[in-house]
Design a protein around this motif. Sequence first.
Motif, PDB file in Angstrom:
ATOM      1  N   LYS A   1     -59.097 -11.372 -11.652  1.00 26.40           N
ATOM      2  CA  LYS A   1     -58.692 -10.105 -12.370  1.00 26.40           C
ATOM      3  C   LYS A   1     -59.093  -8.908 -11.248  1.00 26.40           C
TER       4      LYS A   1
ATOM      5  N   GLY B   1     -56.273  -6.622 -10.052  1.00 23.35           N
ATOM      6  CA  GLY B   1     -56.341  -4.953 -10.460  1.00 23.35           C
ATOM      7  C   GLY B   1     -56.417  -4.239  -8.951  1.00 23.35           C
TER       8      GLY B   1
ATOM      9  N   GLY C   1     -55.983  -0.285 -14.142  1.00 31.38           N
ATOM     10  CA  GLY C   1     -57.072   0.195 -15.065  1.00 31.38           C
ATOM     11  C   GLY C   1     -56.998  -0.552 -16.389  1.00 31.38           C
ATOM     12  N   GLY C   2     -55.723  -0.801 -16.779  1.00 34.09           N
ATOM     13  CA  GLY C   2     -55.748  -1.602 -18.144  1.00 34.09           C
ATOM     14  C   GLY C   2     -56.128  -3.009 -17.946  1.00 34.09           C
TER      15      GLY C   2
ATOM     16  N   LEU D   1     -58.030  -4.266 -15.719  1.00 31.53           N
ATOM     17  CA  LEU D   1     -59.575  -4.332 -15.345  1.00 31.53           C
ATOM     18  C   LEU D   1     -60.452  -3.905 -16.641  1.00 31.53           C
ATOM     19  N   THR D   2     -59.824  -3.372 -17.572  1.00 30.47           N
ATOM     20  CA  THR D   2     -60.708  -2.962 -18.972  1.00 30.47           C
ATOM     21  C   THR D   2     -60.147  -3.760 -20.211  1.00 30.47           C
ATOM     22  N   GLY D   3     -59.303  -4.893 -19.857  1.00 32.26           N
ATOM     23  CA  GLY D   3     -58.896  -5.708 -20.951  1.00 32.26           C
ATOM     24  C   GLY D   3     -57.765  -4.974 -21.991  1.00 32.26           C
ATOM     25  N   GLN D   4     -56.864  -4.144 -21.461  1.00 31.07           N
ATOM     26  CA  GLN D   4     -56.061  -3.603 -22.383  1.00 31.07           C
ATOM     27  C   GLN D   4     -54.687  -4.385 -22.330  1.00 31.07           C
TER      28      GLN D   4
ATOM     29  N   TRP E   1     -51.248  -3.717 -20.178  1.00 32.55           N
ATOM     30  CA  TRP E   1     -51.136  -3.447 -18.738  1.00 32.55           C
ATOM     31  C   TRP E   1     -50.092  -4.361 -18.226  1.00 32.55           C
TER      32      TRP E   1
ATOM     33  N   ALA F   1     -58.184  -9.774 -21.480  1.00 31.27           N
ATOM     34  CA  ALA F   1     -59.624  -9.974 -21.423  1.00 31.27           C
ATOM     35  C   ALA F   1     -59.945 -11.674 -20.974  1.00 31.27           C
TER      36      ALA F   1
END
Length: 135
Positions: free
Chosen positions: A7, A11, A73-74, A76-79, A82, A134
Amino acid sequence: MDAGLVKLVAGGVLAAHGIGHALGWMPALGVASFHGVAGRSWALTALIGDGGARLVGGVLFLLPMAGFLLAAGGLLTGQPWWRQAAVGSAAISLLATALYPQAFTTGSTIGSVIVNVAVLCGILVAGWGAQGAAA
């Protein structure tokens, strides 16, 4: 390989690819100039003039820059969104590259197309990230 590392690398690739689009919009909008590239479109310059074509080119390269940075960003932050951001950005980037093939050097153009095709095939065909960002 560890899923977290995959991930992080993915990213990073998305973010770096997004930042690379600055090489397209900066000359098109007159912010900077780079040797060996041009902000003119083979298809649009004759139709809407040099100024209009440069404005369109600037927007067409700014959109995937922002989109790939958001996708990174999505991811890496689990959105969950993405993947849509990455697919949309890759499609717009390919359109921009087709309309403005001299916006990048030949090597950068080839690299950009490879990353865009990999993103589209990976997400749409191979289902990358379909299990959820995630994971």
